[in-house]
Design an enzyme around this catalytic site. Structure first.
Site, PDB file in Angstrom:
ATOM      1  N   SER A   1       0.759  -1.090  -0.083  1.00  0.00           N
ATOM      2  CA  SER A   1       0.047  -0.150   0.050  1.00  0.00           C
ATOM      3  C   SER A   1       1.028   1.165  -0.028  1.00  0.00           C
ATOM      4  O   SER A   1       2.016   1.170  -0.239  1.00  0.00           O
ATOM      5  CB  SER A   1      -1.011  -0.039   1.301  1.00  0.00           C
ATOM      6  OG  SER A   1      -1.857   1.022   1.183  1.00  0.00           O
ATOM      7  N   ASN A   2       0.471   2.423   0.436  1.00  0.00           N
ATOM      8  CA  ASN A   2       0.889   3.306   0.421  1.00  0.00           C
ATOM      9  C   ASN A   2       0.503   4.486   1.553  1.00  0.00           C
ATOM     10  O   ASN A   2      -0.381   4.189   2.074  1.00  0.00           O
ATOM     11  CB  ASN A   2       0.912   4.493  -1.005  1.00  0.00           C
ATOM     12  CG  ASN A   2      -0.449   4.696  -1.226  1.00  0.00           C
ATOM     13  OD1 ASN A   2      -1.165   5.232  -0.615  1.00  0.00           O
ATOM     14  ND2 ASN A   2      -0.786   3.896  -2.184  1.00  0.00           N
ATOM     15  N   TYR A   3       1.152   5.524   1.728  1.00  0.00           N
ATOM     16  CA  TYR A   3       1.054   6.508   3.129  1.00  0.00           C
ATOM     17  C   TYR A   3      -0.651   7.305   2.773  1.00  0.00           C
ATOM     18  O   TYR A   3      -0.636   8.105   3.664  1.00  0.00           O
ATOM     19  CB  TYR A   3       2.224   7.260   3.213  1.00  0.00           C
ATOM     20  CG  TYR A   3       3.097   6.573   3.633  1.00  0.00           C
ATOM     21  CD1 TYR A   3       3.157   5.954   5.110  1.00  0.00           C
ATOM     22  CD2 TYR A   3       4.379   6.571   3.134  1.00  0.00           C
ATOM     23  CE1 TYR A   3       4.160   5.264   5.492  1.00  0.00           C
ATOM     24  CE2 TYR A   3       5.445   5.807   3.815  1.00  0.00           C
ATOM     25  CZ  TYR A   3       5.489   5.122   4.748  1.00  0.00           C
ATOM     26  OH  TYR A   3       6.285   4.376   5.602  1.00  0.00           O
ATOM     27  N   SER A   4      -1.133   7.141   1.593  1.00  0.00           N
ATOM     28  CA  SER A   4      -2.351   8.115   1.601  1.00  0.00           C
ATOM     29  C   SER A   4      -3.192   7.979   2.837  1.00  0.00           C
ATOM     30  O   SER A   4      -3.527   6.782   3.276  1.00  0.00           O
ATOM     31  CB  SER A   4      -2.837   7.643   0.327  1.00  0.00           C
ATOM     32  OG  SER A   4      -4.254   8.489   0.123  1.00  0.00           O
TER      33      SER A   4
ATOM     34  N   ALA B   1      -4.896   7.335  -4.123  1.00  0.00           N
ATOM     35  CA  ALA B   1      -3.336   6.977  -4.392  1.00  0.00           C
ATOM     36  C   ALA B   1      -3.515   5.534  -4.609  1.00  0.00           C
ATOM     37  O   ALA B   1      -3.387   4.716  -3.863  1.00  0.00           O
ATOM     38  CB  ALA B   1      -2.747   7.290  -3.233  1.00  0.00           C
TER      39      ALA B   1
END
Ligand code: C5P
Length: 402
Positions: A213-216, A281
């Site tokens: 995943s990512n930091y959004s 994101a």
């Protein structure tokens, strides 16, 4: 200093008998600060939770509870009160008062005045989790919605019973926000428009317990959704996994995890969407293979995770776009920012792209502020200063290409 849309408005604030009644003092205070005139009506039970003295002092008007004044025998006219009001707010609204309002059981001053009012009505429920979930409450709230009341949904969190769940009265600041946007002169500017928003990250499962995943955090997307709803739009958010956000009444949230699910739900809503704003994101890649059981370290069962490219949701919707639909995307670039953003806009058939800069302090993931440049299909650009995400949301909607 900007003048609140509530300045000079007449607000009847109905307070009922629940623990959250203590928050009504702050609500009264905030409404008075915004320039509104506030007449408090308490149900008899509400007086067990907060004293009329507090509320009459904060509102500057005697609190009404009974049909008649105990001292003078003077009749309190529910008809006059109902007609005086520009807004009729019930906060907190208990299950019992919601039921009485839904069915017209006018056995107290509050419900009687409700039945006499022509004002816009706002109801902020507060009750224990199980009462909130009960089919009776759901049904009664549905009846109130059908009667034109705006329900300011209860938030999730710790409840007076020490249970955790949905049932906390929305914070007074957010109730005031709902009222302000309802009375704002721009509140009808997106009336009748269907707005689709993608927000948050996506999670791409490797096995049942791990993902990419990512930091959004979803803050930007939810801010746009709230602003669009405040302007009268019919808003749907297709949201990746995010924490709890304040949501303007009426917003529909479709929860998804992966990019493929987000694509599916976004496509499902796109045909009758007027404006789509793609703030999610989306993970660029997903594991080619999703293990059905937990990968065990001891067994050395994998050395690498093979990845495949996710579909580009923006480009897919862009290819299906019909005349009259507006498509907005976001771009996060590190070099040649404007050129790259414009190229992206053309490739994905967007009408506008919101360029985020990672170089600016206070912009990007998780912050409450953002610094963006709006880039348009004709190559023109508008650089905006650092602002709160809700102000950026308003700028984006103000600058939507027709
Ligand atoms: O190509 P890039 O990821 O920089 O594009 C960003 C824009 O495209 C954002 O609006 C994002 O929501 C959207 N996007 C998408 N699906 C993807 C990747 C990006 O909708 N798979």
């Amino acid at each position: 200093m900007t003048v609140s849309p509530l300045n000079g408005k007449h607000i009847v604030l109905g307070i009922t008998g629940g623990i959250a009644a203590y928050k009504s003092a702050m609500l009264t205070r905030l409404l008075i600060k915004s320039g509104a005139e506030v007449q408090v009506i308490m149900t008899p039970n509400a007086r067990e939770f907060i004293t009329p003295v507090t509320l009459s002092t904060l509102s500057g008007k005697p609190v009404i509870t009974e049909f008649f004044s105990a001292n003078s025998g003077e009749w309190h006219s529910h008809v006059d009160l109902g007609l005086w009001a520009d807004a009729f707010v019930v906060a907190p609204a208990t299950a019992s008062t919601i039921a009485k309002m839904a069915c017209g059981v006018a056995d107290n001053m509050l419900v009687t005045s409700y039945l006499s009012t022509r004002a816009r009505v706002f109801v902020a429920p507060a009750m224990d989790f199980d009462m909130m979930q009960h089919p009776t409450t759901t049904r009664n709230l549905q009846l109130l919605r059908a009667d034109g009341c705006t329900i300011i949904e209860a938030a999730e969190g710790e409840l007076a019973s020490h249970l955790t769940g949905k049932g906390r009265m929305e914070e007074p600041e957010n109730i005031v926000r709902v009222l302000e946007s309802a009375f704002s002169p721009i509140s009808a500017s997106l009336a009748g428009k269907k707005v689709l928003i993608t927000a948050g990250p996506t999670q791409e499962k490797i096995d049942p317990v791990r993902y990419i995943s990512n930091y959004s955090t979803g803050k930007m997307g939810y801010a746009i959704a709230n602003e669009a709803a405040a302007r009268g739009a019919d808003v749907t958010i297709v949201s990746g996994p995010v924490g709890h956000f304040y949501l303007h009444p009426g917003i529909k949230v479709i929860h998804v995890e992966s990019a493929l699910e987000m694509l599916d739900k976004a496509q499902g809503s796109f045909a009758d969407t007027d404006i789509a704003i793609l703030a999610a994101a989306v993970a660029d890649y997903r594991p080619a293979f999703r293990h059905s059981s937990k990968i065990k370290r001891e067994e050395n069962s994998i050395d690498t995770v093979e990845l495949v490219k996710n579909p580009d949701i923006a480009a897919t919707l862009g290819a299906a776009k019909r005349p009259g639909q507006t498509l907005v995307g976001f771009a996060l670039e590190t070099d040649n920012e404007l050129d790259n953003a414009l190229r992206k806009l053309v490739r994905k058939h967007l009408d506008m792209i919101v360029l985020n800069s990672l170089r600016d302090h206070g912009a990007g993931f998780g912050t409450d502020t953002n610094k963006v440049t709006l880039v348009f299909a004709d190559g023109s650009a508008r650089e905006l200063p650092l602002k709160s995400k809700s102000e950026v949301a308003a700028d984006i909607l103000d600058n939507l290409p027709k």
